[in-house]
Motif scaffolding. Structure first.
Motif, PDB file in Angstrom:
ATOM      1  N   ARG A 185      56.848 -43.732 -24.020  1.00  0.00           N
ATOM      2  CA  ARG A 185      55.640 -43.041 -24.500  1.00  0.00           C
ATOM      3  C   ARG A 185      54.457 -43.336 -23.576  1.00  0.00           C
ATOM      4  N   LEU A 186      54.355 -44.568 -23.102  1.00  0.00           N
ATOM      5  CA  LEU A 186      53.261 -44.943 -22.207  1.00  0.00           C
ATOM      6  C   LEU A 186      53.411 -44.261 -20.840  1.00  0.00           C
ATOM      7  N   GLN A 187      54.644 -44.056 -20.393  1.00  0.00           N
ATOM      8  CA  GLN A 187      54.864 -43.335 -19.138  1.00  0.00           C
ATOM      9  C   GLN A 187      54.278 -41.933 -19.218  1.00  0.00           C
ATOM     10  N   LYS A 188      54.451 -41.285 -20.359  1.00  0.00           N
ATOM     11  CA  LYS A 188      53.936 -39.925 -20.539  1.00  0.00           C
ATOM     12  C   LYS A 188      52.413 -39.908 -20.618  1.00  0.00           C
ATOM     13  N   SER A 189      51.818 -40.977 -21.143  1.00  0.00           N
ATOM     14  CA  SER A 189      50.361 -40.984 -21.339  1.00  0.00           C
ATOM     15  C   SER A 189      49.607 -41.148 -20.027  1.00  0.00           C
ATOM     16  N   LYS A 190      50.249 -41.839 -19.064  1.00  0.00           N
ATOM     17  CA  LYS A 190      49.616 -42.089 -17.763  1.00  0.00           C
ATOM     18  C   LYS A 190      48.296 -42.875 -17.875  1.00  0.00           C
ATOM     19  N   LYS A 191      48.140 -43.640 -18.957  1.00  0.00           N
ATOM     20  CA  LYS A 191      46.947 -44.473 -19.113  1.00  0.00           C
ATOM     21  C   LYS A 191      47.163 -45.825 -18.422  1.00  0.00           C
ATOM     22  N   PRO A 192      46.124 -46.384 -17.792  1.00  0.00           N
ATOM     23  CA  PRO A 192      46.253 -47.744 -17.260  1.00  0.00           C
ATOM     24  C   PRO A 192      46.699 -48.694 -18.370  1.00  0.00           C
ATOM     25  N   THR A 193      47.685 -49.517 -18.083  1.00  0.00           N
ATOM     26  CA  THR A 193      48.299 -50.341 -19.120  1.00  0.00           C
ATOM     27  C   THR A 193      48.463 -51.777 -18.653  1.00  0.00           C
ATOM     28  N   PHE A 194      48.086 -52.718 -19.531  1.00  0.00           N
ATOM     29  CA  PHE A 194      48.340 -54.138 -19.309  1.00  0.00           C
ATOM     30  C   PHE A 194      49.583 -54.525 -20.104  1.00  0.00           C
TER      31      PHE A 194
ATOM     32  N   PHE B  40      57.890 -50.667 -15.521  1.00  0.00           N
ATOM     33  CA  PHE B  40      56.624 -49.942 -15.697  1.00  0.00           C
ATOM     34  C   PHE B  40      55.590 -50.482 -14.712  1.00  0.00           C
ATOM     35  N   PRO B  41      54.740 -49.612 -14.144  1.00  0.00           N
ATOM     36  CA  PRO B  41      53.708 -50.074 -13.199  1.00  0.00           C
ATOM     37  C   PRO B  41      52.462 -50.617 -13.905  1.00  0.00           C
ATOM     38  N   PHE B  42      52.570 -51.801 -14.463  1.00  0.00           N
ATOM     39  CA  PHE B  42      51.457 -52.381 -15.206  1.00  0.00           C
ATOM     40  C   PHE B  42      50.289 -52.702 -14.278  1.00  0.00           C
ATOM     41  N   ALA B  43      49.085 -52.398 -14.748  1.00  0.00           N
ATOM     42  CA  ALA B  43      47.885 -52.721 -13.978  1.00  0.00           C
ATOM     43  C   ALA B  43      47.660 -54.214 -13.920  1.00  0.00           C
ATOM     44  N   GLU B  44      47.997 -54.909 -15.002  1.00  0.00           N
ATOM     45  CA  GLU B  44      47.862 -56.368 -15.062  1.00  0.00           C
ATOM     46  C   GLU B  44      48.936 -56.911 -15.992  1.00  0.00           C
TER      47      GLU B  44
ATOM     48  N   GLN C 253      48.797 -42.009 -31.519  1.00  0.00           N
ATOM     49  CA  GLN C 253      47.585 -41.233 -31.290  1.00  0.00           C
ATOM     50  C   GLN C 253      46.524 -42.073 -30.597  1.00  0.00           C
ATOM     51  N   ALA C 254      46.495 -43.360 -30.922  1.00  0.00           N
ATOM     52  CA  ALA C 254      45.486 -44.244 -30.313  1.00  0.00           C
ATOM     53  C   ALA C 254      45.629 -44.297 -28.799  1.00  0.00           C
ATOM     54  N   VAL C 255      46.854 -44.182 -28.307  1.00  0.00           N
ATOM     55  CA  VAL C 255      47.082 -44.210 -26.856  1.00  0.00           C
ATOM     56  C   VAL C 255      46.319 -43.085 -26.171  1.00  0.00           C
ATOM     57  N   ASP C 256      46.268 -41.930 -26.804  1.00  0.00           N
ATOM     58  CA  ASP C 256      45.598 -40.767 -26.203  1.00  0.00           C
ATOM     59  C   ASP C 256      44.083 -40.869 -26.258  1.00  0.00           C
ATOM     60  N   ASP C 257      43.566 -41.754 -27.105  1.00  0.00           N
ATOM     61  CA  ASP C 257      42.123 -41.778 -27.367  1.00  0.00           C
ATOM     62  C   ASP C 257      41.381 -42.909 -26.659  1.00  0.00           C
ATOM     63  N   VAL C 258      42.071 -43.688 -25.821  1.00  0.00           N
ATOM     64  CA  VAL C 258      41.431 -44.867 -25.229  1.00  0.00           C
ATOM     65  C   VAL C 258      41.436 -44.779 -23.704  1.00  0.00           C
TER      66      VAL C 258
END
Length: 313
Positions: free
Chosen positions: A115-124, A149-153, A83-88
């Motif tokens: 799970r992170l692929q589905k969230s589409k949130k920038p990820t380090f 995964f396409p990590f931002a950093e 759930q935290a992934v969706d809230d940040v």
């Protein structure tokens, strides 16, 4: 006049159990907000740690380790983390390197990446514990994860050694949106003192008791009396001052577990209480009178009503 805060936002620490997320949170904030142990599933709830600088504010969210959930408590912890992934605004995916000649992602981290692929949130990608492996291990590991995964950093660190932690904070801040602080400048966490006290007690159970005991343990503060907390006039700064009286219950699931925590002639419970009291006094800056008792709540970790009773809801 303090400089205007230019950037602010939320960043979640996500990863498998025991990769060092809580140690990293404590290093980032400079305070012990999350308890730490070598046992999996030490963190059970989200923990907010706010770092405010002239150039911006980052609210870091520590989460339980994501693992194969068996039982109500484990499912609850994984739900909290996801759930935290969706809230940040930003996700810090924390992993640890392995000394294997051929690095692999592994099923646990692959589940998190999906799970992170589905969230589409920038990820380090935050590679922790780099002090435990040769540097030659890191480049193949980075290449492997970058293909997944396409990590931002990608930021290698050692939270325990404070290596790279300040750099990580600066890079996180650069990726957050411009804006005013979300929280007051003097706010460090949203955790109430009673919650932190309960966690400090549970930390000592984790530290002192057998392998099978900690997973069946929860702590509730029953009594928190601050009526004598005010320091006496003339108390030197930095000295413990005033008195706080605390009573707490350690919950387990079986009578045999209760006997282990109490110990022979109450010695184990006394040791837990003594060490917990020292940590709590540092937290509260006051003398603490701590009374502990052990209660049995059968199968609490397997029942929704048991979780709710002990604060996991």
């Amino acid at each position: 006049m303090a400089p205007q805060t230019h950037r602010s936002g939320f960043a979640a620490l996500i990863g498998r159990p025991n990769v060092g997320k809580s140690t990293l949170l404590n290093q980032l904030t400079g305070e012990k907000l999350a308890i730490v142990s070598g046992k999996p599933q030490t963190t059970r709830n989200r923990i907010l740690g706010v770092v405010t600088r002239p150039e911006g504010q980052v609210a870091f969210v520590d989460t339980p380790g994501i693992h194969q959930a068996k039982g109500e408590l484990n499912r609850y912890m994984v739900d909290v983390a996801l759930q935290a992934v969706d809230d940040v605004d930003l996700v810090l995916f924390v992993i640890e390197p392995t000394p294997a000649e051929v690095p692999s992602v592994g099923p646990g981290n692959r589940f998190i990446l999906e799970r992170l692929q589905k969230s589409k949130k920038p990820t380090f990608l935050v590679i922790n514990k780099i002090d435990t492996v040769p540097k030659a291990v890191l480049l193949p590991l980075i290449d492997l994860y970058r293909r997944e995964f396409p990590f931002a950093e990608v930021v290698p660190i050692s939270a325990r050694e404070e290596d790279g932690v300040e750099h990580l904070f600066k890079v996180v801040l650069q990726h957050l949106p411009e804006g005013e602080p979300v929280f007051p400048e003097d706010m460090l966490t949203d955790q109430a003192e009673k919650v932190l006290v309960a966690e400090y007690i549970r930390e000592q159970v984790l530290r002192h008791c057998r392998q099978e005991i900690p997973y069946s343990t929860a702590v509730l503060v029953d009594f928190f009396d601050e009526s004598e907390r005010e320091p006496a006039p003339g108390t030197p700064p930095g000295k413990l001052a005033g008195l706080i009286r605390i009573a707490a219950s350690i919950y387990v699931e079986r009578d045999s577990q209760k006997a282990i925590i109490i110990g022979k002639q109450g010695q184990m419970l006394k040791t837990i209480g003594t060490d917990a009291r020292k940590s709590i006094q540092r937290l509260l800056g006051a003398h603490v009178y701590l009374s502990l008792r052990v209660r049995v709540e059968p199968r609490w970790s397997e029942r929704p009503e048991g979780l709710k009773k002990l604060g996991y809801e």
